[in-house]
Scaffold this motif. Sequence first.
Motif, PDB file in Angstrom:
ATOM      1  N   CYS A 149      -4.254  -3.344   9.580  1.00 51.60           N
ATOM      2  CA  CYS A 149      -2.874  -2.829  10.247  1.00 51.60           C
ATOM      3  C   CYS A 149      -1.855  -2.315   9.434  1.00 51.60           C
ATOM      4  O   CYS A 149      -1.055  -1.551   9.772  1.00 51.60           O
ATOM      5  CB  CYS A 149      -2.160  -4.009  10.910  1.00 51.60           C
ATOM      6  SG  CYS A 149      -3.363  -4.937  12.338  1.00 51.60           S
ATOM      7  N   ALA A 150      -2.059  -2.404   8.205  1.00 53.92           N
ATOM      8  CA  ALA A 150      -0.968  -2.034   7.133  1.00 53.92           C
ATOM      9  C   ALA A 150      -1.526  -2.081   5.930  1.00 53.92           C
ATOM     10  O   ALA A 150      -2.537  -2.828   5.267  1.00 53.92           O
ATOM     11  CB  ALA A 150       0.357  -2.916   7.387  1.00 53.92           C
ATOM     12  N   PHE A 151      -0.754  -1.410   4.795  1.00 55.87           N
ATOM     13  CA  PHE A 151      -1.105  -1.391   3.719  1.00 55.87           C
ATOM     14  C   PHE A 151       0.187  -1.528   2.796  1.00 55.87           C
ATOM     15  O   PHE A 151       1.198  -0.771   2.950  1.00 55.87           O
ATOM     16  CB  PHE A 151      -1.746  -0.114   2.998  1.00 55.87           C
ATOM     17  CG  PHE A 151      -1.947   0.044   1.847  1.00 55.87           C
ATOM     18  CD1 PHE A 151      -3.148  -0.387   1.220  1.00 55.87           C
ATOM     19  CD2 PHE A 151      -0.977   0.862   0.829  1.00 55.87           C
ATOM     20  CE1 PHE A 151      -3.328  -0.274  -0.340  1.00 55.87           C
ATOM     21  CE2 PHE A 151      -1.247   0.792  -0.468  1.00 55.87           C
ATOM     22  CZ  PHE A 151      -2.364   0.226  -0.963  1.00 55.87           C
ATOM     23  N   ILE A 152       0.066  -2.366   1.748  1.00 55.49           N
ATOM     24  CA  ILE A 152       1.352  -2.407   0.847  1.00 55.49           C
ATOM     25  C   ILE A 152       0.914  -2.451  -0.669  1.00 55.49           C
ATOM     26  O   ILE A 152      -0.083  -2.938  -0.977  1.00 55.49           O
ATOM     27  CB  ILE A 152       2.070  -3.903   1.060  1.00 55.49           C
ATOM     28  CG1 ILE A 152       3.262  -3.944   0.250  1.00 55.49           C
ATOM     29  CG2 ILE A 152       1.131  -4.962   0.990  1.00 55.49           C
ATOM     30  CD1 ILE A 152       4.373  -4.771   0.710  1.00 55.49           C
ATOM     31  N   GLN A 153       1.617  -1.589  -1.273  1.00 51.48           N
ATOM     32  CA  GLN A 153       0.916  -1.275  -2.785  1.00 51.48           C
ATOM     33  C   GLN A 153       1.721  -2.231  -3.600  1.00 51.48           C
ATOM     34  O   GLN A 153       2.876  -2.488  -3.590  1.00 51.48           O
ATOM     35  CB  GLN A 153       1.249  -0.032  -3.210  1.00 51.48           C
ATOM     36  CG  GLN A 153       0.771   0.457  -4.311  1.00 51.48           C
ATOM     37  CD  GLN A 153       0.650   2.020  -4.628  1.00 51.48           C
ATOM     38  OE1 GLN A 153       1.011   2.904  -3.674  1.00 51.48           O
ATOM     39  NE2 GLN A 153       0.069   2.430  -5.820  1.00 51.48           N
ATOM     40  N   LYS A 154       1.043  -2.696  -4.616  1.00 46.67           N
ATOM     41  CA  LYS A 154       1.479  -3.687  -5.551  1.00 46.67           C
ATOM     42  C   LYS A 154       2.150  -2.883  -6.685  1.00 46.67           C
ATOM     43  O   LYS A 154       1.550  -1.638  -6.994  1.00 46.67           O
ATOM     44  CB  LYS A 154       0.327  -4.654  -6.303  1.00 46.67           C
ATOM     45  CG  LYS A 154      -0.380  -5.500  -5.299  1.00 46.67           C
ATOM     46  CD  LYS A 154      -0.914  -6.631  -5.744  1.00 46.67           C
ATOM     47  CE  LYS A 154      -2.551  -6.257  -5.861  1.00 46.67           C
ATOM     48  NZ  LYS A 154      -3.317  -7.287  -6.547  1.00 46.67           N
TER      49      LYS A 154
END
Length: 102
Positions: free
Chosen positions: A80-85
């Motif tokens: 559903c989504a991507f979040i970058q560290k």
Amino acid sequence: MLESRGFRVFAAADGPDGIEIFKRDPHAIDVVLLDLTMPGMDGGEVFTALRRIRQDLKVVLCSGFSVEGKARQIMNQGACAFIQKPFDIQSLLKTISGVLVK
């Protein structure tokens, strides 16, 4: 961080542990935050295993790498989504909230 904001969190030591936790009660989990690089299994393998158990599972991918490459493949398979560290709690909350309302 998420528990302090009212979320119930199940923490897994690695991919196989996460799958086992999920198998115990797949409908008790609304969203999975899945790192692409983990011991035991990579994020793609875990994503596939979790979706075999529950096809409608909402998954947020996270990685220190960009969304291109392996992350893009998993996004195309239904994550559903991507979040970058690195990310902060506000970004994480915004991402998870967005996924939960879909």
